[in-house]
Design an enzyme around this catalytic site. Structure first.
Site, PDB file in Angstrom:
ATOM      1  N   LYS B  76       5.671   4.770  -2.375  1.00 28.48           N
ATOM      2  CA  LYS B  76       4.499   5.625  -2.623  1.00 28.48           C
ATOM      3  C   LYS B  76       4.957   7.052  -2.919  1.00 28.48           C
ATOM      4  O   LYS B  76       5.905   7.545  -2.291  1.00 28.48           O
ATOM      5  CB  LYS B  76       3.601   5.591  -1.374  1.00 28.48           C
ATOM      6  CG  LYS B  76       2.241   6.244  -1.536  1.00 28.48           C
ATOM      7  CD  LYS B  76       1.431   6.072  -0.245  1.00 28.48           C
ATOM      8  CE  LYS B  76       0.025   6.642  -0.360  1.00 28.48           C
ATOM      9  NZ  LYS B  76      -0.734   6.467   0.898  1.00 28.48           N
ATOM     10  N   SER B 151      -5.340   4.547   0.169  1.00 31.70           N
ATOM     11  CA  SER B 151      -4.746   5.386  -0.850  1.00 31.70           C
ATOM     12  C   SER B 151      -3.465   4.822  -1.462  1.00 31.70           C
ATOM     13  O   SER B 151      -3.099   5.227  -2.563  1.00 31.70           O
ATOM     14  CB  SER B 151      -4.446   6.755  -0.252  1.00 31.70           C
ATOM     15  OG  SER B 151      -3.463   6.658   0.773  1.00 31.70           O
ATOM     16  N   SER B 175      -4.717   3.107   4.803  1.00 31.45           N
ATOM     17  CA  SER B 175      -4.266   3.251   3.417  1.00 31.45           C
ATOM     18  C   SER B 175      -3.210   2.256   2.957  1.00 31.45           C
ATOM     19  O   SER B 175      -2.903   2.202   1.770  1.00 31.45           O
ATOM     20  CB  SER B 175      -3.744   4.667   3.176  1.00 31.45           C
ATOM     21  OG  SER B 175      -4.817   5.537   2.955  1.00 31.45           O
TER      22      SER B 175
END
Lengths: 476, 485
Positions: B76, B151, B175
């Site tokens: 990420k 996310s 997330s």
């Protein structure tokens, strides 16, 4: 009306740990700008603080030395504010649970009475970066960012500028003596802010306080507080209200100036630092730290006065340099002549150390050597002046006093017969002083003594010379 | 061609394929599909190939193969990888290259894993749909008109669409688990303190946890094994030995006590999802688990507590993005205040600003006690209630998301309905307990997942229950058909 001054001090002290508070960067003063930095103290994305255990240790040590109680449960908090010297735009400090609380420093007022100035709290926090304002813009040096500090906050117990300087001086000497900081005001490793108010003498209610910043020397502290006292008295007398504000001491203009008013007071939005876990301190750790604290300077002063009968002033001079105090004590004990020990150490030895830039730890002789020198003098075998010559040689070559005396034939002549023969010869060669003396010139006797000492190259016992010359001059 | 890390490992061991071929095939898929899928914000093509070649040499020389040998892993874009961008999908950090590695990256590289790129996400990890990325949309590989969740949306897409084998994300309020669920992959949030956060851009310090995604449980356990354990750079990691997770994958769950907290199955949960989860629970029963209903009444306050704590902490954590040392700086400004004001106004997105303002307000004088302090107290009560329940059960089962993947744009205007999609995942962040989302069905061609939660540091139990379920079903073998563009 008479007004009383009320002062509380907030003192920031940089701790002399090798590394910064939340990372492994060096804390060394100076250095190429931005060379002591890493992702943590630059607040790069993703970096987390880790706490330097030495900082906790030094803070506890300071707390013990300043008579505080140590909070076994403590934590770090965030103080949020935007300023370019603060890389994270929050400072990791202690708000709700400082490490140390409720201590004191004993000061003496002008009448010599002792008084305790309370310490509200001592907490640990990180220093900010240094901003350098140039014509082309502001530069930031992050070397100082993250250097550990303690903030020592006094209670509003101080009543005169004299007490304030005494408090700060003692704080400085105590923290230096336990080795947690070098406390150099000129390098900014000791910084002082003051909260000042006035009130009618006898009143119990506190007045509105004004914070004074940028007090960077003892002289500035005295001048700034004196100025602020007079300013506030004048304001009150003329019917003005004192407003709560922050003022800065302007060294050049010799006055305090408004920095920010209370309406501009910041809301720091304190909250617990989630990146560091709570700090739990065991009794064992506190006791271990307590054991590392040497005799504190002002305890030593009291003891020196009692045990060695030195004056308070002499004792305080000695403790300003802890090495000298130790050297003194050993010499005083062994020689049983503390006065002589003090005079030698603070006199000729200090002078030589200054001239040659030599520190006490680098001296070529030991207290025992000074002791034997003092014993030679006390027994009348050498004079004080010869002693100075010997100490100079000890300083340079490190020889023992007895060797130097032997080598340079310094031993004092105390034989009355021999000295009398020399006096008679000198009087024969120089008849004038005796004539002068008989004609009423009393000082001529001193001249004769000088001639005799010169003849013996200073080795004749001065007391015997004095006695015998007097006897000869007054014979008939 | 969906492959797991353990399958790739045996192919490499048997010399059926080289690391370079593996990496090239994943890079090819990225080339082919990522323009439409939007899983990556940055692809480390040359670096990954160079590393692959080096690893092939290692095989040749018969050197020891690390646990993640030759496995392409996406990270990420809020976890620092030395020499790569770390944009957090924000204009604020566009072009910022990290000069250091996060602790988890060091551990992955020590096990011979290959970082092939930085995954798309909601800006600064705030969002549940990946629509808050300042740079591009990410699409759900199962239905390109739908969101992948967030996310860590890019991470989930990359694993689901075989653009990576595994991925690291961050899970502050679900997330990792929520997008894993919506994209049909496994997503784990380890116990708070089990995996170092050093190098992951902080959102909410007391809630953040690096999590991971994979196609199956064996891979998940393997990657967790590699990254878990104490780290001197993160004071909140717990000094505790990490068990050998490969040994916990026994499939034997006979007599294990599993609780079904009823608060997770009330109104708002899609009935078809409820049915899928009931079927999953039946599988666990058949495998010998003892299942009982239970109750955690305070769990309903998790969302309120979460938004107070997360917003307060983010308002402080994001203060460092000021345009002074790195990142976006406004072109013109009068003084330093103006520099802060303009840089932050111009570079931060709406959702980020909303939470910073909320948090700043809640920490202000006079409000701190009412909000943050109170939230911490309620948080402790919620924790206590979870701990009580965990005395009676080995694990809890719950849904991951109340719905399957929603349409792009559907919830964009309504922050509250977006927040509600995280209602089942937040409690594990609030309590700090570990939780995993495991695929357990399909509704209208979209994946459904369920959560397994356990007591602190019992990831081993999570893995075993999940493994027992997975090995009795075929949901983990599903993969989306992506129309080529």
């Amino acid at each position: 009306m008479e007004y009383e001054l009320v002062i509380g001090l907030e003192v920031h002290v940089e701790l002399s740990t090798k590394t910064k508070m939340y990372c492994g960067c060096s804390t060394e003063f100076g250095g190429e700008p931005n060379s002591h930095v890493c992702p943590i103290c630059l607040a790069l994305p993703g970096a987390l603080p880790r706490i330097n255990k030495k900082v906790i240790e030094y803070t506890i040590k300071s707390g013990i030395a300043l008579n505080c109680s140590i909070n076994k449960k403590s934590r770090m908090d965030r103080k949020n504010y935007f300023y370019p010297d603060c890389p994270k735009n929050y400072q990791i400090t202690q708000h709700r649970f400082p490490l140390c609380r409720d201590g004191y420093i004993e000061v003496e007022n002008s009448e010599g009475e002792k008084k305790k100035i309370g310490i509200e709290r001592i907490h640990m926090e990180e220093d900010a970066a240094k901003l350098i304002h140039t014509k082309a813009g502001t530069l930031i040096n992050y070397n100082r960012a993250g250097v550990p500090l303690i903030e020592v906050v006094s209670k509003p117990d101080i009543r005169t500028t004299g007490e304030a300087t005494c408090y700060l001086q003692k704080l400085k000497n105590i923290l230096r003596s336990i080795g947690v900081s070098n406390c150099k005001m000129e390098q900014g490793s000791l910084r002082c802010d003051g909260n000042i108010s006035i009130r009618p003498k006898g009143s119990k209610k506190f007045g509105v306080k004004v914070e004074i910043k940028n007090v960077n020397s003892f002289k500035a502290l005295e001048k700034a507080f004196e100025y602020e006292y007079l300013r506030q008295v004048k304001a009150v007398e003329s019917g003005e209200k004192i407003i709560q504000e922050t003022r800065r001491w302007n060294e050049c203009k010799n006055k305090t100036e408004v920095m920010r008013a209370k309406e501009q007071a910041r809301d720091y939005r304190y909250f617990p630092e989630g990146d560091l876990t709570a700090i739990n301190i065991s009794n064992e750790w506190i006791e271990d730290i307590r054991k590392t604290i040497p005799e504190l300077p002002y305890d030593k002063v009291e003891r020196f006065i009692k045990e060695y009968n030195v004056s308070k002033h002499d004792a305080e001079v000695l403790i300003l340099n802890m090495g000298a105090a130790d050297f003194f004590e050993e010499t005083a004990k062994l020689s049983r002549n503390p006065k002589a020990a003090f005079n030698w150490i603070m006199g000729d030895i200090s002078r030589l150390m200054n001239e040659k830039s030599v520190s006490l730890s680098k001296l070529k002789f030991k207290p025992e050597d000074l002791v034997s020198l003092i014993k030679f003098i006390d027994s009348g075998m050498i004079s004080n002046n010869i002693g100075t010559e010997i100490i100079e040689e000890m300083f340079v070559s490190g020889g023992k006093p007895e060797e130097i005396i032997e080598k340079r034939n310094f031993l004092q002549n105390s034989s009355e017969d021999e000295i009398l023969q020399i006096i008679k010869k000198v009087m024969k060669d120089n008849p004038k002083p005796l004539e002068d003396y008989k004609n009423g010139k009393k000082r001529a006797i001193k001249f004769m003594i000088g001639l005799v000492m010169k003849k013996t190259k200073g080795k004749a016992n001065p007391k015997i010379v004095n006695d015998l010359v007097n006897r000869e001059f007054n014979k008939n | 061609m969906k492959l797991t890390a353990h399958e790739i490992r045996s192919m490499l061991k048997n010399k059926e394929i080289s690391v370079e071929e593996i990496v090239r095939s994943y890079l090819n898929r990225i080339d082919k599909f990522d323009t439409i899928l939007g899983a990556y914000l940055y692809v480390e093509k040359e670096g990954a190939l160079k590393r692959a070649k080096n690893l092939d040499k290692k095989i040749k020389h018969g050197e020891k193969m690390g646990r993640l040998f030759g496995i392409p892993i996406s990270i990420k874009d809020n976890i620092s990888v030395k020499g790569m961008q770390n944009s957090c999908a924000s204009k604020m950090l566009q072009g910022y290259i990290s000069p250091y590695d996060a602790s988890v990256i060091k551990r992955i590289e020590a096990e011979d894993g290959i970082i092939i790129g930085k995954a798309n996400m909601d800006e600064f990890a705030m969002g549940s749909s990946n629509e808050k990325s300042a740079f591009k949309l990410a699409r759900n590989p199962w239905d390109l008109s739908r969101v992948p969740g967030g996310s860590s949306g890019g991470s989930a897409v990359s694993v689901s669409a075989s653009e990576s084998v595994m991925s690291l994300g961050t899970d502050t309020g679900g997330s990792v688990r929520q997008p894993a669920c919506l994209c049909g992959v496994v997503g784990l949030k380890p116990t708070y303190g089990r995996v170092s956060r050093y190098g992951a851009v902080a959102f909410a310090s007391t809630l953040d946890q690096i999590g991971l995604m994979s196609s199956d449980i064996e891979d998940c356990a393997c990657l967790t094994q590699c990254i878990a354990g104490p780290d001197k750079n993160d004071f909140t990691t717990v000094d505790m030995k990490v068990p050998d997770y490969s040994r916990s994958l026994t499939k034997d769950i006979k007599g294990m006590k599993i609780g079904i907290p009823k608060e997770y199955f009330e109104d708002g949960l899609d009935d078809r999802i409820r049915k899928s989860i009931e079927e999953a629970v039946d599988v666990l029963k058949q495998n010998g688990a003892e299942v009982k209903e239970c109750s955690i009444p305070l769990v309903k306050y998790s969302m309120a507590v979460y938004y107070v704590i997360a917003s307060a902490e983010v308002s402080s954590n994001l203060a460092r993005f000021d345009g002074i040392r790195y990142g976006y700086r406004s072109k013109s400004f009068k003084d330093y205040r103006d520099l802060y004001f303009k840089s932050r106004s111009e570079a931060l997105g709406m959702e980020v600003k909303r939470r910073i303002m909320l948090g700043t307000y809640m920490l202000s004088k006079g409000y701190y006690d009412e909000y943050y302090e109170k939230a911490l107290k309620v948080r402790n009560l919620i924790k206590n209630q979870f701990e009580e329940v965990m005395k009676k059960f080995d694990a809890l089962i719950a849904p991951t998301s109340p719905t399957t993947a929603f349409k792009i744009g559907e919830k964009k205007k309504n922050a509250l309905s977006m927040y509600l999609s995280d209602v089942y995942v937040l409690p594990a962040n609030v309590s700090g307990m570990p939780a995993i989302s495991v695929p357990c069905g399909m509704v209208d061609g979209l994946p459904v997942g369920f959560q397994i939660m356990t007591n602190y540091y019992r990831e081993d139990t999570i893995f075993n229950i999940a493994y027992s379920f997975e090995q009795s079903t075929n949901w983990h073998k599903m993969s989306p058909q992506i129309s080529e563009v």
